[in-house]
Motif scaffolding. Structure first.
Motif, PDB file in Angstrom:
ATOM      1  N   ASN A  91     -11.661 -54.642  14.919  1.00  0.00           N
ATOM      2  CA  ASN A  91     -11.330 -52.930  15.335  1.00  0.00           C
ATOM      3  C   ASN A  91     -10.748 -53.026  16.751  1.00  0.00           C
ATOM      4  O   ASN A  91     -10.983 -53.884  17.552  1.00  0.00           O
ATOM      5  N   SER A  92      -9.955 -51.780  16.740  1.00  0.00           N
ATOM      6  CA  SER A  92      -9.275 -51.462  18.095  1.00  0.00           C
ATOM      7  C   SER A  92      -9.819 -50.084  18.426  1.00  0.00           C
ATOM      8  O   SER A  92      -9.968 -49.076  17.599  1.00  0.00           O
ATOM      9  N   ILE A  93      -9.704 -49.770  19.775  1.00  0.00           N
ATOM     10  CA  ILE A  93      -9.815 -48.425  20.165  1.00  0.00           C
ATOM     11  C   ILE A  93      -8.759 -48.137  21.362  1.00  0.00           C
ATOM     12  O   ILE A  93      -8.644 -49.141  22.065  1.00  0.00           O
ATOM     13  N   LEU A  94      -8.594 -46.856  21.418  1.00  0.00           N
ATOM     14  CA  LEU A  94      -7.417 -46.603  22.357  1.00  0.00           C
ATOM     15  C   LEU A  94      -8.291 -45.112  22.841  1.00  0.00           C
ATOM     16  O   LEU A  94      -8.453 -44.539  22.529  1.00  0.00           O
ATOM     17  N   ILE A  95      -8.334 -45.397  24.396  1.00  0.00           N
ATOM     18  CA  ILE A  95      -9.019 -44.236  24.989  1.00  0.00           C
ATOM     19  C   ILE A  95      -7.980 -43.931  25.946  1.00  0.00           C
ATOM     20  O   ILE A  95      -7.548 -44.687  27.006  1.00  0.00           O
ATOM     21  N   ILE A  96      -7.828 -42.429  26.130  1.00  0.00           N
ATOM     22  CA  ILE A  96      -6.892 -41.902  26.944  1.00  0.00           C
ATOM     23  C   ILE A  96      -7.848 -40.811  27.869  1.00  0.00           C
ATOM     24  O   ILE A  96      -8.367 -39.839  27.278  1.00  0.00           O
ATOM     25  N   ASN A  97      -7.992 -41.231  28.932  1.00  0.00           N
ATOM     26  CA  ASN A  97      -8.867 -40.372  30.015  1.00  0.00           C
ATOM     27  C   ASN A  97      -7.987 -39.269  30.736  1.00  0.00           C
ATOM     28  O   ASN A  97      -6.910 -39.682  30.947  1.00  0.00           O
ATOM     29  N   SER A  98      -8.660 -38.158  30.747  1.00  0.00           N
ATOM     30  CA  SER A  98      -7.705 -37.237  31.454  1.00  0.00           C
ATOM     31  C   SER A  98      -8.614 -36.542  32.654  1.00  0.00           C
ATOM     32  O   SER A  98      -9.819 -36.688  32.723  1.00  0.00           O
ATOM     33  N   ARG A  99      -8.075 -35.920  33.726  1.00  0.00           N
ATOM     34  CA  ARG A  99      -8.732 -35.281  34.790  1.00  0.00           C
ATOM     35  C   ARG A  99      -9.069 -34.101  34.142  1.00  0.00           C
ATOM     36  O   ARG A  99      -8.611 -33.704  32.986  1.00  0.00           O
ATOM     37  N   ASN A 100      -9.715 -33.185  34.846  1.00  0.00           N
ATOM     38  CA  ASN A 100     -10.331 -32.117  34.428  1.00  0.00           C
ATOM     39  C   ASN A 100      -9.264 -30.845  34.694  1.00  0.00           C
ATOM     40  O   ASN A 100      -9.806 -29.908  35.382  1.00  0.00           O
ATOM     41  N   ASP A 101      -8.244 -30.893  34.126  1.00  0.00           N
ATOM     42  CA  ASP A 101      -6.998 -29.763  34.321  1.00  0.00           C
ATOM     43  C   ASP A 101      -6.176 -29.889  33.173  1.00  0.00           C
ATOM     44  O   ASP A 101      -6.244 -30.648  32.194  1.00  0.00           O
ATOM     45  N   ASP A 102      -5.438 -28.740  32.929  1.00  0.00           N
ATOM     46  CA  ASP A 102      -4.562 -28.490  31.780  1.00  0.00           C
ATOM     47  C   ASP A 102      -3.562 -29.395  31.430  1.00  0.00           C
ATOM     48  O   ASP A 102      -3.039 -29.548  30.310  1.00  0.00           O
ATOM     49  N   ASN A 103      -3.114 -30.035  32.361  1.00  0.00           N
ATOM     50  CA  ASN A 103      -2.029 -31.094  32.223  1.00  0.00           C
ATOM     51  C   ASN A 103      -2.343 -32.437  32.373  1.00  0.00           C
ATOM     52  O   ASN A 103      -1.255 -33.227  32.316  1.00  0.00           O
ATOM     53  N   SER A 104      -3.174 -33.258  32.347  1.00  0.00           N
ATOM     54  CA  SER A 104      -3.539 -34.429  32.624  1.00  0.00           C
ATOM     55  C   SER A 104      -3.503 -35.310  31.204  1.00  0.00           C
ATOM     56  O   SER A 104      -3.675 -36.493  31.400  1.00  0.00           O
ATOM     57  N   CYS A 105      -3.748 -34.613  29.939  1.00  0.00           N
ATOM     58  CA  CYS A 105      -3.782 -35.500  28.559  1.00  0.00           C
ATOM     59  C   CYS A 105      -2.960 -34.798  27.838  1.00  0.00           C
ATOM     60  O   CYS A 105      -3.650 -34.311  26.764  1.00  0.00           O
ATOM     61  N   ILE A 106      -1.909 -34.946  27.735  1.00  0.00           N
ATOM     62  CA  ILE A 106      -0.810 -34.047  26.780  1.00  0.00           C
ATOM     63  C   ILE A 106       0.148 -35.236  26.140  1.00  0.00           C
ATOM     64  O   ILE A 106       0.690 -36.030  26.700  1.00  0.00           O
ATOM     65  N   MET A 107       0.407 -34.923  24.739  1.00  0.00           N
ATOM     66  CA  MET A 107       1.378 -35.859  24.244  1.00  0.00           C
ATOM     67  C   MET A 107       2.589 -34.728  23.928  1.00  0.00           C
ATOM     68  O   MET A 107       2.373 -33.671  23.351  1.00  0.00           O
ATOM     69  N   TYR A 108       3.931 -34.867  24.204  1.00  0.00           N
ATOM     70  CA  TYR A 108       4.802 -34.297  24.106  1.00  0.00           C
ATOM     71  C   TYR A 108       5.769 -34.619  22.892  1.00  0.00           C
ATOM     72  O   TYR A 108       5.955 -35.861  22.588  1.00  0.00           O
ATOM     73  N   PHE A 109       6.112 -33.784  21.836  1.00  0.00           N
ATOM     74  CA  PHE A 109       6.811 -34.070  20.854  1.00  0.00           C
ATOM     75  C   PHE A 109       8.045 -33.522  21.040  1.00  0.00           C
ATOM     76  O   PHE A 109       8.447 -32.252  21.162  1.00  0.00           O
ATOM     77  N   ARG A 110       9.317 -34.106  21.008  1.00  0.00           N
ATOM     78  CA  ARG A 110      10.691 -33.689  21.269  1.00  0.00           C
ATOM     79  C   ARG A 110      11.709 -33.668  20.199  1.00  0.00           C
ATOM     80  O   ARG A 110      11.410 -34.662  19.549  1.00  0.00           O
ATOM     81  N   HIS A 111      12.680 -32.921  20.335  1.00  0.00           N
ATOM     82  CA  HIS A 111      13.420 -32.828  19.286  1.00  0.00           C
ATOM     83  C   HIS A 111      14.993 -32.373  20.303  1.00  0.00           C
ATOM     84  O   HIS A 111      14.859 -31.362  20.746  1.00  0.00           O
TER      85      HIS A 111
END
Length: 86
Positions: A1-21
């Motif tokens: 098994n694998s696990i990916l942890i993405i930790n963020s700060r307590n604000d709106d912009n610290s843990c976001i994935m952007y999808f571009r086109h």
């Protein structure tokens, strides 16, 4: 098994994935400062789907009248409806 942890700060912009086109951001999915998961339309800046940490689903920018497009959801008088037959 694998696990990916993405930790963020307590604000709106610290843990976001952007999808571009075409070289520009179109959609982002991320955790806001309250820990809610939100899907944002970057072309309009609107949060289209919000999954609050306490549960439930919110779609704050649904049209408030029948948009005349088959399958489009909208809300009116406190009810969520699906457009059809147009």
């Amino acid at each position: 098994n694998s696990i990916l942890i993405i930790n963020s700060r307590n604000d709106d912009n610290s843990c976001i994935m952007y999808f571009r086109h075409g070289g520009t951001n179109k959609i982002s999915i991320g955790v806001d400062g309250s820990g809610n998961l939100k899907f944002v339309n970057r072309a309009t800046g609107n949060t289209e789907i919000l999954l609050p940490i306490g549960g439930g689903v919110s779609m704050p920018n649904l049209p408030t009248s029948d948009p005349g497009v088959d399958g489009q959801i909208y809300r009116t008088d406190g009810d969520v409806k699906v457009s059809y037959g147009n």
